[in-house]
Structure formats: structure tokens, C-alpha cells
Scaffold this motif. Structure first.
Motif, PDB file in Angstrom:
ATOM      1  N   ALA A  54       0.793  -1.005  -0.086  1.00 37.85           N
ATOM      2  CA  ALA A  54       0.077   0.254  -0.288  1.00 37.85           C
ATOM      3  C   ALA A  54       0.588   0.858  -0.273  1.00 37.85           C
ATOM      4  N   MET A  55       1.381   1.338   0.816  1.00 39.04           N
ATOM      5  CA  MET A  55       3.186   2.200   0.825  1.00 39.04           C
ATOM      6  C   MET A  55       3.435   2.705   0.018  1.00 39.04           C
ATOM      7  N   LEU A  56       3.706   1.461  -1.085  1.00 38.41           N
ATOM      8  CA  LEU A  56       5.211   1.708  -2.357  1.00 38.41           C
ATOM      9  C   LEU A  56       3.568   2.223  -3.608  1.00 38.41           C
ATOM     10  N   ARG A  57       1.877   1.489  -3.346  1.00 38.57           N
ATOM     11  CA  ARG A  57       1.487   1.783  -4.700  1.00 38.57           C
ATOM     12  C   ARG A  57       1.008   3.556  -4.034  1.00 38.57           C
ATOM     13  N   HIS A  58       1.010   3.724  -3.240  1.00 42.48           N
ATOM     14  CA  HIS A  58       1.211   5.141  -3.223  1.00 42.48           C
ATOM     15  C   HIS A  58       2.092   6.681  -2.709  1.00 42.48           C
ATOM     16  N   ALA A  59       3.314   5.816  -2.697  1.00 38.64           N
ATOM     17  CA  ALA A  59       4.674   6.336  -3.627  1.00 38.64           C
ATOM     18  C   ALA A  59       4.544   6.795  -5.602  1.00 38.64           C
ATOM     19  N   ILE A  60       4.145   5.902  -6.154  1.00 38.12           N
ATOM     20  CA  ILE A  60       3.674   5.820  -7.199  1.00 38.12           C
ATOM     21  C   ILE A  60       2.775   6.672  -7.613  1.00 38.12           C
ATOM     22  N   GLY A  61       2.034   6.956  -7.621  1.00 39.49           N
ATOM     23  CA  GLY A  61       0.478   7.258  -7.564  1.00 39.49           C
ATOM     24  C   GLY A  61       0.660   8.467  -7.296  1.00 39.49           C
ATOM     25  N   GLN A  62       2.070   9.071  -5.717  1.00 42.93           N
ATOM     26  CA  GLN A  62       1.803  10.365  -5.999  1.00 42.93           C
ATOM     27  C   GLN A  62       3.106  11.366  -6.161  1.00 42.93           C
ATOM     28  N   ARG A  63       4.741  10.159  -7.042  1.00 47.48           N
ATOM     29  CA  ARG A  63       5.455  10.771  -6.508  1.00 47.48           C
ATOM     30  C   ARG A  63       6.333   9.737  -8.563  1.00 47.48           C
ATOM     31  N   GLY A  64       5.745   8.802  -8.548  1.00 45.06           N
ATOM     32  CA  GLY A  64       5.609   8.557 -10.472  1.00 45.06           C
ATOM     33  C   GLY A  64       6.647   6.994  -9.625  1.00 45.06           C
ATOM     34  N   ARG A  65       7.526   6.799  -8.467  1.00 48.45           N
ATOM     35  CA  ARG A  65       7.841   5.987  -8.354  1.00 48.45           C
ATOM     36  C   ARG A  65       8.013   5.323  -7.164  1.00 48.45           C
ATOM     37  N   ALA A  66       9.062   4.581  -6.624  1.00 49.11           N
ATOM     38  CA  ALA A  66       9.056   4.168  -5.514  1.00 49.11           C
ATOM     39  C   ALA A  66       9.828   3.726  -4.876  1.00 49.11           C
ATOM     40  N   SER A  67      10.832   3.905  -3.142  1.00 55.01           N
ATOM     41  CA  SER A  67      12.148   3.378  -3.439  1.00 55.01           C
ATOM     42  C   SER A  67      11.645   2.326  -1.677  1.00 55.01           C
ATOM     43  N   LEU A  68      12.156   0.850  -2.420  1.00 57.60           N
ATOM     44  CA  LEU A  68      12.052   0.303  -0.466  1.00 57.60           C
ATOM     45  C   LEU A  68      13.237  -0.599  -0.184  1.00 57.60           C
TER      46      LEU A  68
END
Length: 241
Positions: free
Chosen positions: A34-48
Motif C-alpha cells: 500500500a505504501m509503495l502504491r501510494h508513493a507511485i501515485g504521488q511521485r511516479g516511483r517508489a523506493s524500498l
């Protein structure tokens, strides 16, 4: 969660209790996805950032099955034993085999190990690889040992105070006093450069360790992580291992 079963942690540290390890791993995978999806939606990418060892395997496998745009996710490690990915003790090999499979194989993986003779020899190149990652990290998932260590920040290692400083080195070579292999580890300053830190633990022994650390037993490195207020922290706990 029933409060009489809750961990005795600082009030600013969130926590959830689960009946067993399988339920906890699934819930942790849901939360991270869920956090990664939110990051992608907000910033276009995600880091883990994830940890190695054997305990995270069910979580890593569950996370790899969650639906999200893995091509927009970058994954790295909180620490690494200085061995190649095909070595049985490699954290990179563990993550590749258990997380980066199927659709999750589309994620970009940034290794810490670079093939140099030692972690010290690899510091500059490793820092450059990590420097290209999106910051702050969207989510960091750590583990904790029975000696209260996290990442490869062990009790008794040289420069421990520096590694536990919020202004200390982002990356360091370490040699654990009682664990195999020299290591590369992110320092506390890098781990806190995150939107949230999640810490899953299981069993009575680790409950005793984290509660002792929360109560002020500074010999456990995890005490410093619990005390900080810079980055929100969430502990996931189940009583059985």
C-alpha cells in the motif's frame, strides 16, 4: 489489539500484534504494498529497503505476490554480507530468490555488494549506487537480532556510536564480533532518511530484547532506533516464531 498483550514501547512507536507469523507476514506485505502504491501515485516511483536473514522470507514472498507497478519500484538492502549473490549467505540472493520473482522481477534492484575484495574497498562505489536512489526511502523494513542489532549495526563493533548517530555515516564497512562475514551496512542516518520504518519481530526472546531496549538498556543498538522521533516507526509483533 488488546493492551495487556501490547509491547511496552515508547508511545510514539506504533505497534500491531498478530496471532502467528503467517498472519503478520501477510499484513506486513499488505502495508508495504500500500505504501509503495501510494508513493507511485504521488511521485511516479517508489523506493524500498529490506533486510536479509531467514526471518523475512515469508514476508518477501508475500510482498512479491502483491499487485503494483513493480517497474516503478527500486529495492535495496539495509545491509549485506560481503559475498556474491550466488553465495548461500547473500542477502541479495535471498531477496532475488524470494521477492524479485514473477511480476516483481520488473523492480530495479540496487545491490550493496560490488565484487571488491572487502566492504571497505567497495564503499565509494556502493555509495554511488545508493546515491542514485530516490530519497527519502518510501519504506524501510528492518529486522532485529537477539542481541538487539539491526541492519549490521551490532553491539561492540568499532565506531558504533558514529553509526548510531543521526548525523553519522550513511554507509559503513563492519565486522560483527560473533557473526560470519564482513558486512556493508547503512548507518542510522541513512535508515532514518525514510518516510516510515517497519520492524517485524516474533517470539518471547525478541519481545524481551525490544522491551529492555525501550526501557533504557542502551547496550542494545535498537534502543537508539526506538528513541528517535525523526522517522515514524511501526513494530509488528507475533508471540510465536
Amino acid at each position: 489489539m488488546e493492551r495487556d498483550h501490547a509491547l511496552d514501547l515508547p508511545r510514539h512507536v506504533a505497534q500491531d500484534l498478530f496471532p502467528d507469523a503467517a498472519t503478520m507476514s501477510a499484513a506486513l506485505a499488505d502495508r508495504v504494498a500500500a505504501m509503495l502504491r501510494h508513493a507511485i501515485g504521488q511521485r511516479g516511483r517508489a523506493s524500498l529497503v529490506v533486510s536479509g536473514g531467514r526471518s523475512p522470507v515469508p514476508f518477501l514472498r508475500a510482498l512479491g505476490q502483491r499487485k503494483l507497478d513493480w517497474s516503478r519500484v527500486t529495492v535495496t538492502l539495509a545491509d549485506e554480507r560481503w559475498v556474491p549473490a550466488d553465495h548461500p549467505d547473500s542477502n541479495a540472493g535471498l531477496v532475488i530468490a524470494n521477492l524479485l520473482q514473477g511480476p516483481a522481477a520488473e523492480a530495479r534492484f540496487v545491490p550493496l555488494y560490488g565484487g571488491e575484495n572487502s566492504p571497505g574497498d567497495g564503499l565509494v562505489a556502493c555509495a554511488a549506487r545508493l546515491g542514485a536512489m530516490q530519497r527519502p526511502f518510501d519504506v524501510v523494513v528492518l529486522g532485529m537480532g537477539d542481541d538487539g542489532h539491526f541492519a549490521s549495526i551490532f553491539p561492540g563493533i568499532p565506531r558504533l556510536g558514529e553509526l548510531l548517530s543521526e548525523s553519522g555515516p550513511a554507509l559503513a564497512a563492519t565486522v560483527p564480533p560473533a557473526a560470519p562475514h564482513a558486512r556493508m551496512t547503512l548507518g542510522l542516518s541513512a535508515l532514518l532518511d525514510a518516510r516510515r520504518i517497519l520492524l517485524p519481530i516474533a517470539g518471547a526472546a525478541k519481545r524481551s530484547v525490544i522491551e529492555a531496549a525501550a526501557g533504557g538498556y542502551e547496550s542494545f543498538p535498537i534502543a537508539t532506533l526506538l528513541r528517535q522521533r525523526r522517522t515514524p516507526m511501526h513494530v509488528f509483533f507475533c508471540p510465536s516464531t
